[in-house]
Design a protein around this motif. Sequence first.
Motif, mmCIF file in Angstrom:
data_model
loop_
_atom_site.group_PDB
_atom_site.id
_atom_site.type_symbol
_atom_site.label_atom_id
_atom_site.label_comp_id
_atom_site.label_asym_id
_atom_site.label_seq_id
_atom_site.Cartn_x
_atom_site.Cartn_y
_atom_site.Cartn_z
ATOM 1 N N ALA A 112 17.888 -33.814 -8.731
ATOM 2 C CA ALA A 112 17.822 -34.692 -9.830
ATOM 3 C C ALA A 112 18.026 -33.847 -11.103
ATOM 4 N N ILE A 113 17.905 -32.551 -10.951
ATOM 5 C CA ILE A 113 17.845 -31.732 -12.397
ATOM 6 C C ILE A 113 19.310 -31.258 -12.679
ATOM 7 N N LYS A 114 20.049 -31.341 -11.323
ATOM 8 C CA LYS A 114 21.624 -30.986 -11.624
ATOM 9 C C LYS A 114 22.106 -32.017 -12.509
ATOM 10 N N LYS A 115 21.413 -33.245 -12.569
ATOM 11 C CA LYS A 115 22.147 -34.458 -12.980
ATOM 12 C C LYS A 115 21.839 -34.650 -14.363
ATOM 13 N N VAL A 116 20.722 -33.991 -14.861
ATOM 14 C CA VAL A 116 20.305 -34.131 -16.307
ATOM 15 C C VAL A 116 21.524 -33.602 -17.350
ATOM 16 N N LEU A 168 19.506 -23.950 -19.642
ATOM 17 C CA LEU A 168 18.236 -23.096 -19.808
ATOM 18 C C LEU A 168 17.229 -23.884 -20.408
ATOM 19 N N ALA A 169 17.563 -24.847 -21.413
ATOM 20 C CA ALA A 169 16.521 -25.605 -21.852
ATOM 21 C C ALA A 169 16.378 -26.967 -21.264
ATOM 22 N N ILE A 170 17.275 -27.824 -21.201
ATOM 23 C CA ILE A 170 16.984 -29.249 -20.841
ATOM 24 C C ILE A 170 16.638 -29.373 -19.213
ATOM 25 N N GLN A 171 17.514 -28.366 -18.608
ATOM 26 C CA GLN A 171 17.387 -28.644 -17.172
ATOM 27 C C GLN A 171 16.127 -27.812 -16.560
ATOM 28 N N GLU A 172 16.029 -26.719 -17.383
ATOM 29 C CA GLU A 172 14.574 -26.206 -17.152
ATOM 30 C C GLU A 172 13.286 -27.117 -17.387
ATOM 31 N N GLY A 173 13.639 -27.689 -18.482
ATOM 32 C CA GLY A 173 12.468 -28.657 -18.844
ATOM 33 C C GLY A 173 12.142 -29.769 -17.815
ATOM 34 N N ALA A 174 13.574 -30.221 -17.224
ATOM 35 C CA ALA A 174 12.968 -31.117 -16.156
ATOM 36 C C ALA A 174 12.532 -30.801 -14.891
ATOM 37 N N LYS A 175 12.744 -29.374 -14.703
ATOM 38 C CA LYS A 175 11.860 -28.756 -13.678
ATOM 39 C C LYS A 175 10.548 -28.831 -13.904
#
Lengths: 580, 338
Positions: free
Chosen positions: B197-201, B182-189
């Motif tokens: 790529a987001i899934k791999k963060v 919710l925080a890091i992958q959303e931030g990547a988005k």
Amino acid sequence: MTDAASLSPSVHTTDEAAVRLKKRRSAETRLKAYGMIAIGLAALALVALLWNIVARTMNAATEHYIAIEAQIEEGEDDFLKVVKKSARAGFPYVSGRSGKRELYGLFSDGAADDMRRARDAGTLETGDAVPMRFLMSDTADLYMRGEFGSLENQESAGTLAIEEGGKAFTLRTDTGAFTDALGRAKAGLAVEADSLRRQAARQSAGITAQEARIDSVTGLEREDMLVQIEGFKAARDRLDGQASALDALVTGDGDTLLELSDRMASFFVEANGGILKLTEVSADIARAVPLVPMNDTDAAANGAWSLRILDRPEIGRPVKDRQVAILETLQRDGRIEEVANWKFFSLSDSTQPEIAGIKGALIGSMWTMLVTFCLAFPIGVMAAIYLEEFAPRNRFTDFIEVNINNLAAVPSIVFGLLGLAVFLNFFGTPRSSPLAGGLVLALMTLPTVIIAARAAIRAVPPSIRWAAMGIGASKTQTVFHHVLPLAMPGILTGTIIGMAQALGETAPLLMIGMVAFITAVPEGITDSATVLPVQVFNWANASERAFDMRTAAAIAVLLAFLVVMNAIAIILRKRFERRW
Amino acid sequence: MKSRNILAIAALTALAATTASARDEIRIVGSSTVFPFSTAVAEQFGKKTDFETPVVESTGSGGGLKLFCAGVGAEHPDIANASRRIKLKEFNLCQDNGVTDIIEVKIGFDGIVIGNAVDAPAFDLTREDVYKALAKEVSQYGRTGPNKFKTWDEVNPSLPAQPIEVLGPPPTSGTRDAFEELAIQEGAKEAGLDKKAIKKVVVRDDGAYIESGENDNLIVSKLEADPAKLGVFGFSFLDQNADRIKGSKVDGVEPTFDNIASGDYPVSRSLWFYVKKAHIGVIPGIEEYMAEFVDDDAIGEDGYAVEKGLIPLEDDERETFIAAIEEQASMTGDEDLH
């Protein structure tokens, strides 16, 4: 010989010899000093640990009750309702939804449990005004212990004139009695303004940093950066604006009324038997709302009223101002009782700290230890006897010996996994039961018992065996009549070490479901149960602050359990001990 | 004589092992986040009714659903708590093991707070900042590389110039999963990464993110002792310790009860429990337990679970789940599971 004798005095009396001797002696002194330092540090650590636990346990040793009158009808069943009804009757001046919620928040559900238990025992009185003690909630209890700071008392200065105006009161003095309160409120605002200004400064720093970089980037990155800089500027202006607004309040003179918020310290005025909370303050005049009503609105003479301050802002504590006022009034009227917390030993786990007890876990630990002992001790001793007295020395027994020694070093969680696979999934032992826990812990304890028992059996002098055999005893008789009784002290010591280790384990129990919330007290080894270290673990994880002291108390109980177990072992050892 | 007694007891224990009895108490497993709410409901349920108090185990969402889906029968748990929705993989596992009828109930929300000591500088983060500070690899404007940010002001010049040190839960925790998602992958988005790529963060492992165990109390006391660190923990711990720690704003929104309930605070997740329909009527009290959990007394506005820090559902959403419980409507498999 004569040569050596004639040489020796000269060797030991030379200057070099004196230096050597001095060196050796100082090495010895150093070693002794190291030893003493090591022991000193260990002792210090132990004292610190015990002090920490005991100090916190003392808080859990008592609990607070509120003495008010209960309204209980004949045949009443919903005691939570009785608590609320009695609370409303006891404090008729508390009105409004949030006010009532705060009032109910002073009482624990445990008060209803007490009544239910009294009813079941047939000792519950009914009537309109039954004098009764109501258990206090965990947060109110923490306030009574000073966890959220305590009320500072400022003696009155001058006469306090009280004017009624709608729901609020205007309080007037002509001696500047509220100057200090005003100062503190302003100091709070100044700190807040400072923090805002620091945030604004960080935005400015951001602007400078990005503006310095902006020419080195192009395309999308440049556009993003421009947006970011705009964002920083907007944030800086907003923060600066907020800070200036606060500054205007801080620099306002002593005659303007300053509005107080729940982010500042709370100020109360105690006068004419009531407690008022200040909402606006200046040096001489304050506006206030009543939390506990006054008997009259006559002017309070010098010395008959006081200003009381709670430094911690209302927003930062679970006990609200109204609750503080009610608790202080109760305290003044002597209606708060602090009594020994025996409930801790008669109740089981709960999600409410004030009615959480250790009984379930204590009994669970006893059952688990019983199963562990009944399995690990006989099996361990038998194995040791066989390996030491009967088994031939060959590769196979060597292999077993190596494995036993290795097993003693296996991490305990592995035994948990084994227990899950073998006892739960294969044998169908009930999950979370002391039986399953005891089986797993017995496996964990076995190597320790076997190794200790073998060492103890080996230490019995062979002359005992020869003497027994010499008068015609069989091998079995020799072992059970002579060797085993003499080895018993050592075996017991080893067993106790293993059991103590098992008593403190939670990791293997995680796998077999003993790390759980269980309120029932186990009545046998197949009931669901938890154990003491799990109880400590669960309470340490809970967010309610009142569980902190109960965690310490549970640790104290665990230590006491350990001491009792050791004491039994020492007594048994003394009874069996032989010297030769 | 003595050793013979001991032997007898040992034999008895062995005998008892073979007689696994049917249960009369409900068994609940699952998320450590739902644990405090589930135990509170279990306790009240035990007091209000004549049923035994359910046994609640905190195994983590994944571990709980695995146990739950292992099969039907008294040796398997009746209810699983989860701090996320059941995954398609888990749902299929359930189906394969004969757990075909599952009742799904959503109970509320939980906010994940990024906070620090009350006297420490206030943080106003965006999820992109969190991504840049805590992802193992950072991509920006087409450039990808290992995370080199050392201090917060390198991430975003308006943040305090202090080293990036964040205390948080280990990978076994559901809170960590949710934080990552919710925080890091959303931030990547937000930083413009594509879906794959987001899934791999993942969270960086060079010491900027410090794994501090599952115990949020420990994180709270460490933050209090060291104002230079930030921490990641559940909202209920902020609620209980508001005098010691404060929450950082995320995307300009403060982590308060109202902001999480309204969905404005971005780092929040939904909480659920799952009931094995085949056990209803076999293990006594399951229907009553479900009813107690969605009752006004528990997760209503002033409910006791809400006082423990649960963020309740809106009334109309709660009504739909109350209706689902009454009808005992099971999951169809057509839900939007991942």
